[in-house]
Design an enzyme around this catalytic site. Structure first.
Site, mmCIF file in Angstrom:
data_model
loop_
_atom_site.group_PDB
_atom_site.id
_atom_site.type_symbol
_atom_site.label_atom_id
_atom_site.label_comp_id
_atom_site.label_asym_id
_atom_site.label_seq_id
_atom_site.Cartn_x
_atom_site.Cartn_y
_atom_site.Cartn_z
ATOM 1 N N CYS A 43 84.442 39.190 63.191
ATOM 2 C CA CYS A 43 84.979 37.956 62.604
ATOM 3 C C CYS A 43 84.249 37.581 61.307
ATOM 4 C CB CYS A 43 84.958 36.824 63.625
ATOM 5 S SG CYS A 43 86.046 35.438 63.149
ATOM 6 N N ARG A 95 87.652 21.123 72.422
ATOM 7 C CA ARG A 95 86.529 20.584 71.646
ATOM 8 C C ARG A 95 87.031 19.943 70.365
ATOM 9 N NH1 ARG A 95 83.520 25.172 68.849
ATOM 10 N NH2 ARG A 95 85.402 24.917 67.569
ATOM 11 N N LYS A 127 94.102 26.818 60.259
ATOM 12 C CA LYS A 127 93.322 27.727 61.078
ATOM 13 C C LYS A 127 94.216 28.762 61.757
ATOM 14 C CE LYS A 127 89.790 27.686 64.730
ATOM 15 N NZ LYS A 127 89.008 26.841 65.667
ATOM 16 N N SER A 164 90.268 33.300 65.671
ATOM 17 C CA SER A 164 89.904 31.897 65.542
ATOM 18 C C SER A 164 89.126 31.743 64.242
ATOM 19 C CB SER A 164 89.061 31.458 66.750
ATOM 20 O OG SER A 164 88.641 30.118 66.616
ATOM 21 N N HIS A 204 88.295 38.383 67.557
ATOM 22 C CA HIS A 204 87.280 38.215 68.598
ATOM 23 C C HIS A 204 87.724 38.902 69.896
ATOM 24 C CE1 HIS A 204 84.279 35.477 66.922
ATOM 25 N NE2 HIS A 204 85.256 34.808 66.318
ATOM 26 N N GLU A 261 86.062 40.172 72.108
ATOM 27 C CA GLU A 261 85.100 39.921 73.190
ATOM 28 C C GLU A 261 85.339 38.597 73.915
ATOM 29 O OE1 GLU A 261 83.460 37.508 69.857
ATOM 30 O OE2 GLU A 261 84.466 39.455 70.032
#
Length: 305
Positions: free
Chosen positions: A142, A249, A163, A192, A235, A237
């Site tokens: 990333c 969040r 985003k 992300s 990502h 992972e």
């Protein structure tokens, strides 16, 4: 074969519950095998969660892996207990004379800053330069992929209108690549991020090849000819709940955030997320460890150059 991690690392208990073969340092001493030495530069604020994510992937192969954790000296972790960092992490000065079969540099939540504004940028540049002669293959994730492409090849990142957030469909562009051996024609991967790199900028660098991409998410995997450097813009992972936790969040903080694409059933954030990328993630790391680390690295680790 197992992954060798420190005896008391929190990830050990989690991986045992998932039936991932973990070997402690004490038991590893009784085995006459040279494990692959993998260095993880963890730039994520959620250190323990990230340790578990990468230990899970690196431990799911037939190879014995010895994982070491690296932190920056110029930026101290604020979301992780100091004693944890002291117990399990080293700084660059402590490891710079070592050689490693492989290295992973994680993402970091600093992508909306200019690279030079990041307080550990100079240290990261030193580590990335060092990796060219001390690591057989380095895997950039990333933000680290954007940072590596910028440092090594001068490729700039670009801000997006909003985003890029969710699980996106990808395709393998270079199907002969052993990095994607066993992959389906189409696979899913999480993203992300607020910034991106442009295809045309990468295609202008002869040393780089785009291996996989997405119509929505853009370039996904870029690699040098021999795989000494691999750049992954997403990502793979991530856990099942990582995007969910990021979403709530930001939502609870009053940010303008969309529901992650292709993640919650019918985009209903009250429902359990659908995991559609786990097999791709495991195969990607398995292929990297096997073909670009194990099959390439010298038996005498000191011969890496």
């Amino acid at each position: 074969m197992p992954i060798k991690i420190p005896n008391d690392l929190p990830a050990t208990k989690t991986l045992h519950k998932e039936n991932i073969f973990v070997i402690t340092e004490k038991r590893a001493l009784t085995q006459d095998i040279r494990p692959l030495k993998i260095l993880l530069l963890n730039l994520m604020p959620t250190k323990i969660r990230t340790e578990t994510q990468f230990s899970r992937l690196l431990g799911n192969t037939p190879l014995q892996v010895e994982l070491e954790f690296l932190q920056t000296a110029t930026h101290k972790a604020t979301h992780t207990d100091e004693q944890h960092m002291i117990s399990f992490y080293k700084t660059f000065d402590e490891i710079k004379n070592n050689k490693y079969d492989g290295m992973v540099i994680t993402g970091a939540p600093v992508e909306q800053m200019e690279f030079e504004e990041v307080n550990y940028w100079q240290e990261l540049c030193e580590i990335m330069e060092w990796s060219k002669t001390h690591v057989t293959s380095t895997f950039h994730i990333c933000w680290a992929a954007q940072a590596g492409l910028y440092y090594h090849y001068g490729i700039k990142k670009h801000a997006m209108d909003k985003k890029l957030f969710g699980i996106f469909e990808h395709k393998v562009e270079y199907k002969k690549s052993i990095l994607f051996r066993g992959f389906d024609d189409v696979f899913m991967a999480p993203h992300s991020r607020y910034t991106t790199v442009l295809r045309e900028d990468i295609e202008n660098v002869p040393e780089l090849k785009i291996m996989a991409s997405s119509k929505e998410a853009g370039v996904y995997v870029v690699m040098t000819n021999r795989g000494r450097q691999i750049f992954v813009t997403g990502h793979p992972e991530y856990d099942a709940d990582t995007l969910k936790d990021e979403y709530f969040r930001d939502k609870n903080n009053g940010l303008d955030i969309d529901v992650p694409k292709n993640y919650f059933p019918n985009d209903n954030d009250t429902k359990k997320p659908i995991v559609s990328w786990r097999s791709h993630a495991n195969l990607l790391y398995s292929n990297w460890l096997n073909y670009f680390v194990y099959q390439t690295t010298p038996y005498d680790i000191d011969n890496i150059h």
